[in-house]
Design an enzyme around this catalytic site. Sequence first.
Site, short mmCIF file in Angstrom:
data_model
loop_
_atom_site.label_atom_id
_atom_site.label_comp_id
_atom_site.label_asym_id
_atom_site.label_seq_id
_atom_site.Cartn_x
_atom_site.Cartn_y
_atom_site.Cartn_z
N PHE A 81 -6.98 7.73 8.47
CA PHE A 81 -6.02 6.67 8.14
C PHE A 81 -6.61 5.56 7.27
O PHE A 81 -5.88 4.66 6.84
CB PHE A 81 -5.38 6.06 9.40
CG PHE A 81 -4.52 7.02 10.16
CD1 PHE A 81 -3.27 7.39 9.69
CD2 PHE A 81 -4.98 7.58 11.36
CE1 PHE A 81 -2.48 8.29 10.40
CE2 PHE A 81 -4.20 8.48 12.07
CZ PHE A 81 -2.95 8.84 11.59
N TYR A 140 -7.54 12.10 3.04
CA TYR A 140 -6.69 11.89 1.86
C TYR A 140 -7.27 12.70 0.70
O TYR A 140 -8.48 12.84 0.57
CB TYR A 140 -6.65 10.42 1.49
CG TYR A 140 -5.97 9.54 2.52
CD1 TYR A 140 -4.61 9.62 2.76
CD2 TYR A 140 -6.71 8.62 3.26
CE1 TYR A 140 -3.98 8.80 3.70
CE2 TYR A 140 -6.10 7.79 4.20
CZ TYR A 140 -4.74 7.90 4.42
OH TYR A 140 -4.13 7.09 5.35
N HIS A 149 4.30 10.15 14.72
CA HIS A 149 3.34 9.80 13.67
C HIS A 149 3.84 8.57 12.90
O HIS A 149 5.05 8.37 12.76
CB HIS A 149 3.19 11.00 12.71
CG HIS A 149 2.02 10.93 11.82
ND1 HIS A 149 2.04 10.23 10.63
CD2 HIS A 149 0.77 11.45 11.92
CE1 HIS A 149 0.85 10.34 10.05
NE2 HIS A 149 0.07 11.07 10.80
N ASP A 153 -6.36 15.68 8.14
CA ASP A 153 -7.45 15.90 7.19
C ASP A 153 -7.52 14.73 6.23
O ASP A 153 -6.62 13.89 6.19
CB ASP A 153 -7.31 17.25 6.46
CG ASP A 153 -6.07 17.33 5.58
OD1 ASP A 153 -5.11 16.56 5.81
OD2 ASP A 153 -6.05 18.17 4.67
#
Length: 216
Positions: free
Chosen positions: A75, A64, A183, A62
């Site tokens: 990202f 920031y 990740h 989701d």
Amino acid sequence: MIGNDWDEVLKEEYEKDYFLNIKEKVRKEYKTKTIFPPANRVFYALRLTPYKDTRVVIIGQDPYHGIGEANGLCFSVNHGIKMPPSLHNIYKELYDDVGIKREDTDLTDWAKSGVLLLNSVLTVEKDKPASHKFIGWEEFTDSIIKKLNEKDEPVVFILWGNFAKSKSKYITNPHHLIISSPHPSPFSVYSGFFGSKPFSKTNKFLKANGLKEIEW
């Protein structure tokens, strides 16, 4: 709603009850709370990367949740915002993999070159990560992945972390490529993200299939 071929691809989703409910819920949230990204950036990833041009998909969770950070691309953060740790690690792997040094925190150029930077949940309340997880966004973004799976042209799906990897069940056509690893967050980056070489693997696959490589 998007302004490109995604509108035709997703027209059936727009008419479903769950999507109409999302629109109503999110509209109320924007009126009463501080929600990110800005309302005009909710579908920014789709707007920048049309269906026909999508050659690579990177899946995030989701947006920031800090002020000024989210810009509608997973990202990616706006110019002038401190680089998040995950993006820093992505850039370190990018340099180690293909020798490209990036400092710009905004990934708009990737999106315009065919990389769909898709968060699974498209909105979030300020300072409350995953606060919109149960609004219904995942059903919508899962449908996007399913539509991309239907493409005759090969697509690279980059799945970082267990959450993104869970979407692999929707990627069933054998002519697509799945690149998965831990990740890039500081908690898992040394468990196999560093050294995974997703950028060179992506371009090698695209080139082998006669498709334009990504300018990382």
